[in-house]
Design a protein around this motif. Sequence first.
Motif, PDB file in Angstrom:
ATOM      1  N   TYR A   1     117.172  48.714 -11.239  1.00  0.00           N
ATOM      2  CA  TYR A   1     117.550  50.107 -11.014  1.00  0.00           C
ATOM      3  C   TYR A   1     118.158  50.560 -12.340  1.00  0.00           C
TER       4      TYR A   1
ATOM      5  N   LYS B   1     117.491  58.621 -12.944  1.00  0.00           N
ATOM      6  CA  LYS B   1     117.409  57.214 -12.541  1.00  0.00           C
ATOM      7  C   LYS B   1     115.954  56.808 -12.334  1.00  0.00           C
TER       8      LYS B   1
ATOM      9  N   ILE C   1     114.041  53.925  -9.941  1.00  0.00           N
ATOM     10  CA  ILE C   1     114.130  52.853  -8.949  1.00  0.00           C
ATOM     11  C   ILE C   1     112.748  52.269  -8.707  1.00  0.00           C
TER      12      ILE C   1
ATOM     13  N   THR D   1     121.529  54.696  -3.165  1.00  0.00           N
ATOM     14  CA  THR D   1     120.539  54.370  -4.192  1.00  0.00           C
ATOM     15  C   THR D   1     121.184  54.032  -5.523  1.00  0.00           C
TER      16      THR D   1
END
Lengths: 115, 111
Positions: free
Chosen positions: A32, A49, A51, B97
């Motif tokens: 991540y 981000k 992922i 997350t």
Amino acid sequence: AQSVAQPEDQVNVAEGNPLTVKCTYSVSGNPYLFWYVQYPNRGLQFLLKYITGDNLVKGSYGFEAEFNKSQTSFHLKKPSALVSDSALYFCAASSYGAGSYQLTFGKGTKLSVIP
Amino acid sequence: DTAVSQTPKYLVTQMGNDKSIKCEQNLGHDTMYWYKQDSKKFLKIMFSYNNKELIINETVPNRFSPKSPDKAHLNLHINSLELGDSAVYFCASSVTTGELFFGEGSRLTVL
């Protein structure tokens, strides 16, 4: 143990030019990955981000980052730099365990956009 | 409408004193953190709490004691302050997350 490297202490770019801030990571398993920006005397702000999914991630303020698994890199980019982009940028990698994310930060790269 | 708020923003104190920094988040997150940023801007995690339970406790002197009265608050108490404790301390909370939301920081100066 996970680690994040930002090889440049400082990046200088002229206003209007494209910018790149480099980041490489070492994480076991699927990474991540994150970019944060810190303005003087402020807290860190989340930019974007990765992922899973598309390798090109778009974030706030026109920034984007490209995930490259083979090179274990996650470079931050912007097509046209603004003077207001001048700040300290942190790359981070995360692993999840025991109920929380442990984010490991790079040492930061100071971006200076020259008018 | 501050999401993660810390108090005080600035703290100047003498060696040997005890001080506390408070943190509150109104985002409904289950996990909160304390990070230390040194003079070279390097960020290091100190503690992590998930739903009031201590999850991460990095190599931090026993003089540092976090306390989480509920999942919206995570306070940091420091005993017997030393010169090397001078830094900016950031509180943060996280979503499932993983991205962190940081407070504005508490700059501690030990004289």
